[in-house]
Design a protein around this motif. Sequence first.
Motif, short mmCIF file in Angstrom:
data_model
loop_
_atom_site.label_atom_id
_atom_site.label_comp_id
_atom_site.label_asym_id
_atom_site.label_seq_id
_atom_site.Cartn_x
_atom_site.Cartn_y
_atom_site.Cartn_z
N MET A 104 -43.81 18.88 24.39
CA MET A 104 -43.53 19.87 23.38
C MET A 104 -42.28 19.43 22.62
N ASN A 105 -42.35 19.41 21.31
CA ASN A 105 -41.18 19.06 20.51
C ASN A 105 -40.33 20.31 20.33
N ILE A 106 -39.09 20.22 20.81
CA ILE A 106 -38.15 21.34 20.78
C ILE A 106 -37.34 21.35 19.48
N ASP A 107 -37.29 20.21 18.78
CA ASP A 107 -36.52 20.07 17.54
C ASP A 107 -35.04 20.36 17.77
N ARG A 108 -34.56 20.01 18.97
CA ARG A 108 -33.15 20.11 19.39
C ARG A 108 -32.64 21.55 19.54
N GLY A 109 -33.49 22.53 19.40
CA GLY A 109 -33.04 23.93 19.40
C GLY A 109 -32.84 24.50 20.80
N ARG A 110 -31.74 25.20 20.98
CA ARG A 110 -31.46 25.87 22.27
C ARG A 110 -32.48 26.97 22.55
N ALA A 111 -32.75 27.80 21.56
CA ALA A 111 -33.68 28.91 21.75
C ALA A 111 -35.08 28.39 22.08
N ALA A 112 -35.50 27.32 21.39
CA ALA A 112 -36.82 26.76 21.66
C ALA A 112 -36.90 26.18 23.06
N GLN A 113 -35.83 25.56 23.52
CA GLN A 113 -35.83 25.01 24.87
C GLN A 113 -35.85 26.13 25.91
N ASP A 114 -35.07 27.18 25.66
CA ASP A 114 -35.09 28.34 26.56
C ASP A 114 -36.48 28.97 26.61
N ALA A 115 -37.12 29.10 25.45
CA ALA A 115 -38.47 29.68 25.40
C ALA A 115 -39.48 28.79 26.13
N THR A 116 -39.31 27.49 26.04
CA THR A 116 -40.19 26.56 26.75
C THR A 116 -40.03 26.72 28.26
N TYR A 117 -38.79 26.85 28.72
CA TYR A 117 -38.56 27.09 30.16
C TYR A 117 -39.24 28.38 30.60
N ALA A 118 -39.10 29.43 29.81
CA ALA A 118 -39.70 30.72 30.16
C ALA A 118 -41.22 30.62 30.21
N THR A 119 -41.81 29.94 29.25
CA THR A 119 -43.27 29.77 29.24
C THR A 119 -43.73 28.94 30.43
N ALA A 120 -42.99 27.89 30.74
CA ALA A 120 -43.33 27.05 31.89
C ALA A 120 -43.32 27.87 33.18
N ALA A 121 -42.33 28.74 33.31
CA ALA A 121 -42.26 29.60 34.50
C ALA A 121 -43.42 30.60 34.52
N LYS A 122 -43.74 31.16 33.35
CA LYS A 122 -44.80 32.15 33.26
C LYS A 122 -46.17 31.57 33.64
N ILE A 123 -46.44 30.35 33.20
CA ILE A 123 -47.74 29.74 33.49
C ILE A 123 -47.70 28.87 34.75
N ASN A 124 -46.53 28.84 35.39
CA ASN A 124 -46.35 28.10 36.64
C ASN A 124 -46.62 26.60 36.45
N ALA A 125 -46.10 26.03 35.37
CA ALA A 125 -46.27 24.60 35.08
C ALA A 125 -45.42 23.76 36.03
N ASP A 126 -46.00 22.73 36.61
CA ASP A 126 -45.24 21.84 37.48
C ASP A 126 -44.36 20.90 36.68
N LEU A 127 -44.90 20.38 35.58
CA LEU A 127 -44.19 19.41 34.75
C LEU A 127 -44.17 19.87 33.30
#
Length: 164
Positions: free
Chosen positions: A1-24
Motif C-alpha cells: 500500500m502506498n502511504i505517500d509519506r502521510g502519518r494519518a495514512a500509515q495510522d489508518a493502514t495499521y488500524a485496517t491491518a488489525a481489523k482484518i487480522n493481516a499477518d503482513l
Amino acid sequence: MNIDRGRAAQDATYATAAKINADLVFLQEPNKAISSRQGLVMDKEGDVAMICRNKSCGIIAHKSYNGYIKVIFENWVAYNVYISPNISVQVFKQSIDEIMEGIRREGKDVIIVGDLNAKSPLWGSNHTDEKWIASLDMEVKNDGCVPTFVREIAEPTQIYYLRY
C-alpha cells in the motif's frame, strides 16, 4: 500500500491491518519517522517497509536494498518495491534488472508487491509511459473496473494490478 509519506495514512493502514487480522503489510512511501521509530523492515532509502504482525508467519530472513526489500519465507520470497516516477530510463532499467536477476536466482515462488509508477492505457492511465512498458513483461491482473489508487491531483483514476 502506498502511504505517500502521510502519518494519518500509515495510522489508518495499521488500524485496517488489525481489523482484518493481516499477518503482513507491505508499504511503499511510508512515513520515515514513524517507520524508523517502530523498527520496521525498510529498504536503504526508506521508500518501502514491511510490518510483520504475526511473528510466526515464517520469515527466515530479510535484506534491504536501494528501493526494495527482499523477505525470505520457507517456501516463497516477497519483494516490496518502490520506483520513483522521477528517475531516468537508465536508472529504472538498472533497478528492474537487479530485481529480476535476484528473482531468477531464488528457486522459490516469488511475489512482487509495490509501486512501480507504471503508466499505460491497458490499466486505465490516460497516457503511456513507454519506459515502463518496454522494460517489463507483465500482464494486467485485475479487470480494470475498480481503482487500486485514486488521486485527484494528477490523473483522477489509476487502475492497475500487474502480474509478471
